[in-house]
Write a protein that holds these residues in place. Structure first.
Motif, PDB file in Angstrom:
ATOM      1  N   UNK A 110       0.832  -1.199   0.000  1.00 40.25           N
ATOM      2  CA  UNK A 110       0.000   0.000   0.000  1.00 40.25           C
ATOM      3  C   UNK A 110       0.873   1.258   0.000  1.00 40.25           C
ATOM      4  N   UNK A 111       0.501   2.226  -0.826  1.00 38.54           N
ATOM      5  CA  UNK A 111       1.231   3.491  -0.856  1.00 38.54           C
ATOM      6  C   UNK A 111       0.923   4.299   0.407  1.00 38.54           C
ATOM      7  N   UNK A 112       1.934   5.019   0.900  1.00 36.70           N
ATOM      8  CA  UNK A 112       1.739   5.845   2.093  1.00 36.70           C
ATOM      9  C   UNK A 112       2.902   6.811   2.224  1.00 36.70           C
ATOM     10  N   UNK A 113       2.758   7.765   3.130  1.00 31.29           N
ATOM     11  CA  UNK A 113       3.868   8.602   3.554  1.00 31.29           C
ATOM     12  C   UNK A 113       4.164   9.783   2.658  1.00 31.29           C
ATOM     13  N   UNK A 114       4.924  10.724   3.222  1.00 29.28           N
ATOM     14  CA  UNK A 114       5.278  11.956   2.529  1.00 29.28           C
ATOM     15  C   UNK A 114       6.418  11.770   1.536  1.00 29.28           C
ATOM     16  N   UNK A 115       7.139  10.645   1.629  1.00 28.27           N
ATOM     17  CA  UNK A 115       8.264  10.395   0.724  1.00 28.27           C
ATOM     18  C   UNK A 115       7.904   9.375  -0.352  1.00 28.27           C
ATOM     19  N   UNK A 116       6.587   9.212  -0.584  1.00 28.92           N
ATOM     20  CA  UNK A 116       6.096   8.346  -1.661  1.00 28.92           C
ATOM     21  C   UNK A 116       6.586   6.908  -1.495  1.00 28.92           C
ATOM     22  N   UNK A 117       6.341   6.358  -0.323  1.00 33.30           N
ATOM     23  CA  UNK A 117       6.767   4.997  -0.018  1.00 33.30           C
ATOM     24  C   UNK A 117       5.632   4.008  -0.275  1.00 33.30           C
ATOM     25  N   UNK A 118       5.985   2.745  -0.149  1.00 37.54           N
ATOM     26  CA  UNK A 118       4.999   1.665  -0.261  1.00 37.54           C
ATOM     27  C   UNK A 118       5.227   0.722   0.913  1.00 37.54           C
ATOM     28  N   UNK A 153      24.944  -0.033   3.536  1.00 40.41           N
ATOM     29  CA  UNK A 153      24.244   1.233   3.733  1.00 40.41           C
ATOM     30  C   UNK A 153      22.958   1.240   2.917  1.00 40.41           C
ATOM     31  N   UNK A 154      21.850   1.655   3.537  1.00 44.46           N
ATOM     32  CA  UNK A 154      20.550   1.575   2.883  1.00 44.46           C
ATOM     33  C   UNK A 154      19.786   2.883   3.017  1.00 44.46           C
ATOM     34  N   UNK A 155      19.838   3.718   1.995  1.00 46.89           N
ATOM     35  CA  UNK A 155      19.055   4.948   2.009  1.00 46.89           C
ATOM     36  C   UNK A 155      17.562   4.628   1.949  1.00 46.89           C
ATOM     37  N   UNK A 156      17.208   3.568   1.263  1.00 45.72           N
ATOM     38  CA  UNK A 156      15.803   3.149   1.218  1.00 45.72           C
ATOM     39  C   UNK A 156      15.316   2.769   2.613  1.00 45.72           C
ATOM     40  N   UNK A 157      16.142   2.023   3.350  1.00 45.95           N
ATOM     41  CA  UNK A 157      15.772   1.654   4.704  1.00 45.95           C
ATOM     42  C   UNK A 157      15.664   2.856   5.622  1.00 45.95           C
ATOM     43  N   UNK A 158      16.542   3.844   5.430  1.00 41.95           N
ATOM     44  CA  UNK A 158      16.460   5.073   6.211  1.00 41.95           C
ATOM     45  C   UNK A 158      15.132   5.784   5.957  1.00 41.95           C
ATOM     46  N   UNK A 159      14.746   5.834   4.689  1.00 43.05           N
ATOM     47  CA  UNK A 159      13.472   6.469   4.340  1.00 43.05           C
ATOM     48  C   UNK A 159      12.310   5.767   5.033  1.00 43.05           C
ATOM     49  N   UNK A 160      12.340   4.436   5.047  1.00 45.91           N
ATOM     50  CA  UNK A 160      11.251   3.694   5.681  1.00 45.91           C
ATOM     51  C   UNK A 160      11.147   4.024   7.169  1.00 45.91           C
ATOM     52  N   UNK A 161      12.282   4.166   7.836  1.00 46.40           N
ATOM     53  CA  UNK A 161      12.247   4.512   9.258  1.00 46.40           C
ATOM     54  C   UNK A 161      11.662   5.906   9.472  1.00 46.40           C
ATOM     55  N   UNK A 162      12.006   6.840   8.608  1.00 42.89           N
ATOM     56  CA  UNK A 162      11.417   8.185   8.734  1.00 42.89           C
ATOM     57  C   UNK A 162       9.900   8.128   8.537  1.00 42.89           C
ATOM     58  N   UNK A 163       9.459   7.372   7.528  1.00 46.28           N
ATOM     59  CA  UNK A 163       8.023   7.261   7.246  1.00 46.28           C
ATOM     60  C   UNK A 163       7.287   6.601   8.412  1.00 46.28           C
ATOM     61  N   UNK A 164       7.854   5.533   8.955  1.00 43.35           N
ATOM     62  CA  UNK A 164       7.196   4.842  10.063  1.00 43.35           C
ATOM     63  C   UNK A 164       7.142   5.728  11.300  1.00 43.35           C
ATOM     64  N   UNK A 165       8.180   6.516  11.527  1.00 43.16           N
ATOM     65  CA  UNK A 165       8.175   7.435  12.665  1.00 43.16           C
ATOM     66  C   UNK A 165       7.033   8.439  12.538  1.00 43.16           C
ATOM     67  N   UNK A 166       6.824   8.968  11.339  1.00 43.07           N
ATOM     68  CA  UNK A 166       5.720   9.900  11.122  1.00 43.07           C
ATOM     69  C   UNK A 166       4.370   9.228  11.329  1.00 43.07           C
ATOM     70  N   UNK A 167       4.236   7.984  10.890  1.00 45.96           N
ATOM     71  CA  UNK A 167       2.985   7.241  11.091  1.00 45.96           C
ATOM     72  C   UNK A 167       2.695   7.098  12.578  1.00 45.96           C
ATOM     73  N   UNK A 168       3.723   6.737  13.352  1.00 42.69           N
ATOM     74  CA  UNK A 168       3.532   6.582  14.798  1.00 42.69           C
ATOM     75  C   UNK A 168       3.182   7.912  15.452  1.00 42.69           C
ATOM     76  N   UNK A 169       3.796   8.987  15.002  1.00 44.29           N
ATOM     77  CA  UNK A 169       3.497  10.299  15.563  1.00 44.29           C
ATOM     78  C   UNK A 169       2.060  10.732  15.272  1.00 44.29           C
ATOM     79  N   UNK A 170       1.469  10.187  14.215  1.00 40.27           N
ATOM     80  CA  UNK A 170       0.080  10.498  13.867  1.00 40.27           C
ATOM     81  C   UNK A 170      -0.932   9.641  14.624  1.00 40.27           C
TER      82      UNK A 170
END
Length: 237
Positions: A110-118, A153-170
């Motif tokens: 499922x698509x979600x997040x401000x960084x266009x993640x899935x 090193x995983x920039x994709x994984x870093x993005x996922x952590x940022x997205x999940x943090x925002x989800x939890x904050x919501x």
């Protein structure tokens, strides 16, 4: 999760990320498709036994897919990263993950997040916050016996952590799920020395109530052949 019928050979080399040459018991050499873009540290040592599936699709350039590595120490490693999501889907459907067993509806990819993640899985149940789950296939075993993620090193994984943090904050549920696909791994840590930024974001995610789950796959052997994986044993929860 049952594998298709598997054959085995001895790994000669992995190259161009997606290819591996294998020698069969009869001496023939074939090329496998490698469904893993990672570093595969410790998973692709020449001389180890590999197990592969075979497709009957005539359009495929390489009919064989590398599924498992069997190391000289007798450990099995599932190197096909697609299997991690299949294992988690099976575990969710069968309510094997205690922390997530109350959800009724499972929506993959499922698509979600401000960084266009899935997100790998979105779980829903009336009267409960939605639950967003990101799955990470984990196969890196260190010399001191600890399993780690990431293996590069995983920039994709870093993005996922940022997205999940925002989800939890919501106010929604956010989960990062480490699927341990190496039978030699019995403890787990984030690989701070490999990707310090990922480790920093991991800590920030935990501070913001992102839940970390870690479950180990069990391999099922029948007549000296691996036939299935099951994801039931929690290492961290």
């Amino acid at each position: 999760m049952k594998f298709p019928p598997l054959s085995c050979g001895i790994l000669l080399r992995r190259y161009k990320r997606f290819l591996a040459d294998v020698q069969l018991p009869n001496g023939e050499q074939i090329t496998l498709h490698c469904p893993n873009t990672g570093a595969m540290t410790g998973c692709a040592n020449p001389g180890d036994r590999v197990w592969f599936s075979t497709s009957d699709n005539p359009k495929r350039k390489y009919a064989h897919t590398w599924e498992l590595t069997e190391t000289h120490t007798g450990d099995f490693i599932c190197v096909n990263t697609q299997r991690a999501n299949q294992l988690v889907a099976e575990a969710l459907e069968n309510k094997w993950i205690n922390e997530l067993a109350n959800y009724q509806h499972i929506f993959p990819e499922q698509k979600y997040g401000e960084e266009n993640s899935r997100i790998d899985f979105l779980l829903k149940k009336d009267g409960m916050p939605d639950c967003y789950i990101e799955v990470k296939s984990t196969t890196l075993l260190t010399d001191n016996g600890i399993g780690m993620f990431p293996d590069a090193k995983t920039e994709r994984g870093q993005k996922h952590l940022r997205e999940l943090t925002q989800i939890a904050q919501q106010g929604q549920q956010a989960v990062i799920f480490f699927a341990i696909l190496h039978t030699g791994i019995n403890t787990f840590e984030v690989a701070r020395q490999i990707d310090p930024k990922y480790a920093q974001l991991f800590e920030q995610a935990g501070d913001n109530n992102v839940k970390m789950l870690c479950y180990k796959a069990q391999i099922i052997i029948e007549q000296q052949r691996p036939i299935a994986l099951e994801l039931r044993k929690a290492l961290l929860s």
